[in-house]
Design an enzyme around this catalytic site. Structure first.
Site, PDB file in Angstrom:
ATOM      1  N   CYS A  83       0.834  -1.205   0.000  1.00  0.00           N
ATOM      2  CA  CYS A  83       0.000   0.000   0.000  1.00  0.00           C
ATOM      3  C   CYS A  83       0.864   1.248   0.000  1.00  0.00           C
ATOM      4  O   CYS A  83       1.451   1.603   1.030  1.00  0.00           O
ATOM      5  CB  CYS A  83      -0.929  -0.002   1.225  1.00  0.00           C
ATOM      6  SG  CYS A  83      -1.944   1.476   1.376  1.00  0.00           S
ATOM      7  N   CYS A 141      -0.428   4.050   2.283  1.00  0.00           N
ATOM      8  CA  CYS A 141      -0.149   3.797   3.706  1.00  0.00           C
ATOM      9  C   CYS A 141       1.308   4.090   4.064  1.00  0.00           C
ATOM     10  O   CYS A 141       1.593   4.654   5.124  1.00  0.00           O
ATOM     11  CB  CYS A 141      -0.439   2.337   4.052  1.00  0.00           C
ATOM     12  SG  CYS A 141      -2.056   1.723   3.555  1.00  0.00           S
ATOM     13  N   ASP A 142       2.238   3.682   3.209  1.00  0.00           N
ATOM     14  CA  ASP A 142       3.632   3.577   3.629  1.00  0.00           C
ATOM     15  C   ASP A 142       4.637   4.444   2.881  1.00  0.00           C
ATOM     16  O   ASP A 142       5.819   4.453   3.217  1.00  0.00           O
ATOM     17  CB  ASP A 142       4.080   2.110   3.523  1.00  0.00           C
ATOM     18  CG  ASP A 142       3.284   1.200   4.439  1.00  0.00           C
ATOM     19  OD1 ASP A 142       2.796   1.695   5.479  1.00  0.00           O
ATOM     20  OD2 ASP A 142       3.142   0.004   4.117  1.00  0.00           O
TER      21      ASP A 142
END
Length: 414
Positions: free
Chosen positions: A136, A139-140
């Site tokens: 993701c 997300c990261d």
């Protein structure tokens, strides 16, 4: 066999937990059924989380999921353990069966079975997940500012996520299994990606291994034409080769799209009345904790209104109609003529001195009941006797005192 729940939620990811919070807070008897001992779904596998609103200093996936679960428990949500392998949504009471032999019954079911990213299944992938291996970018990506990362995949999602990563990383190297210039993504994205100076390409190759001590340090690549292995140093590996929804047990029970994702509208309703879908297993644009939580809140709120409609229909119309005829009048405050029509019905019923019941439903608030009885024109009145609809009048011009009297005489001899 358990007692009948108002709300049974299958899956304890953020969508399911949010549904539990909203359902229990609305005083619905709610339970969450999940195969895992600890709630949280995919979110609980994320070591660090910086993009959930209010947590700009960062938190952990397991930490915030525990807060979700504790919140649901505080409002009275019951937590059940089991792996669902069969469902029966054919009747008004839904049945959910588990591999462990338990059967749960509920008036409403919210499906939150989740989805998992497809793995490349190579050495080091599982061990270094959350330590440089990610599925993701949203997300990261922030963890890889000015670092070098690798993207595995070349479809629409992979190329879009790779371009997103260039906003953070120093370089983004895309590993492509095809010949040079051949991508699976749409042409517009391919052309844009080829012009991005931060994107690098390794063609005719696959990842054989992800290696590193505690954190990702390199990938081992294999050229599919020559079989030659080579090392590529990198700080992170982003895998974008699709996701797999956990919906096998729902095939033939509820509508799925061609990829197996649950199809639901903006109220999270599936094609089966009383069954809702939330979270990553739902066909949707963005799969994040915040969107899953929103799905759960919407589904529980919609379910509350659905149950309220059912209760009104059963208690005030169907049950009462076994003792005396009941007129169910569909109206809407924005339809002025419907207000006058309801006044006409009111007067006729009042003259019957309690021999006829009257229930008025605002179609905006009672869409399910209006749909169930195929109400296409406002106002409409439907007459019930012995639990069944036995007559109707549609349209303001047709709802007159004589017409209401006649339908009562013809249908129930009042």
């Amino acid at each position: 066999m358990s007692e009948v729940y108002d709300l049974l939620i299958v899956g304890a990811g953020p969508g399911g937990l949010a549904a539990g919070i909203y359902g229990s807070r609305a005083k619905l008897k709610s339970a969450i059924l999940d195969k895992n001992a600890e709630p949280g779904g995919q979110a609980s596998t994320t070591d660090e989380m910086e993009n959930y609103p209010g947590f700009y200093k960062g938190t952990t996936g397991p930490g915030i999921m525990k807060e979700f679960a504790d919140h649901a428990k505080a409002f009275g949500t019951e937590f059940l353990r089991g792996t669902v392998d069969e469902v029966d949504f054919s009747g008004p009471i839904k049945k959910v069966h588990t591999q462990q032999g338990d059967t749960y019954e509920s008036k409403v079911v919210i499906l939150s079975p989740g989805a998992t990213p497809r793995k490349i299944n190579v050495k080091g992938e599982a061990e270094l997940r959350g330590k440089g291996v990610s599925y993701c970018a949203t997300c990261d990506a922030d963890f890889f500012v000015d670092l070098d990362v690798v993207v595995v995949g070349n479809g629409d999602a992979a190329i879009e996520e790779a371009m997103y990563l260039t906003k953070f990383a120093e370089t983004v190297t895309i590993i492509v299994i095809h010949e040079e210039g051949n991508l699976d993504c749409n042409k517009a994205s391919a052309e844009k990606a080829m012009k991005n100076p931060k994107l690098k390409w390794v063609w005719n190759s696959t990842v054989e291994e992800i290696a590193g001590d505690e954190l990702v340090e390199k990938v081992v690549l294999k050229n599919i034409n020559t079989g030659e292995l080579s090392d590529l140093e990198t700080n992170g590996v982003f895998v974008f080769i699709g996701t797999e929804p956990h919906t096998d047990f729902l095939k033939g029970k509820v509508e799925l799209d061609d990829r197996g994702y649950l199809v639901a509208n903006d109220m999270m309703e599936t094609n089966v009345p009383g069954v809702y879908a939330v979270g990553d297993a739902r066909a949707k644009y963005l799969r994040q904790v915040v969107t899953a939580a929103a799905d759960g809140a919407i589904a529980a709120s919609a379910a509350e209104k659905y149950l309220s409609e059912l209760e009104t229909l059963q208690n005030d119309v169907l049950d009462v109609s076994k003792e005396k005829p009941v007129i169910l009048a569909f109206w809407a405050p924005q339809v002025e003529e419907s207000i006058d029509s309801i006044a006409i019905v009111d007067k006729v019923v009042e003259e019957k001195d309690g021999a006829v019941g009257l229930v008025k439903l605002d179609t905006y608030r009672a869409k399910k009941t209006a749909t169930q009885y195929k109400v296409s024109e406002i106002p409409t009145i439907v007459l019930f006797k012995d639990g069944k609809d036995v007559g109707r009048i549609e349209g303001a011009k047709n709802i007159t005192p004589d017409a209401v009297e006649n339908i009562l005489k013809e249908s129930v001899e009042v």
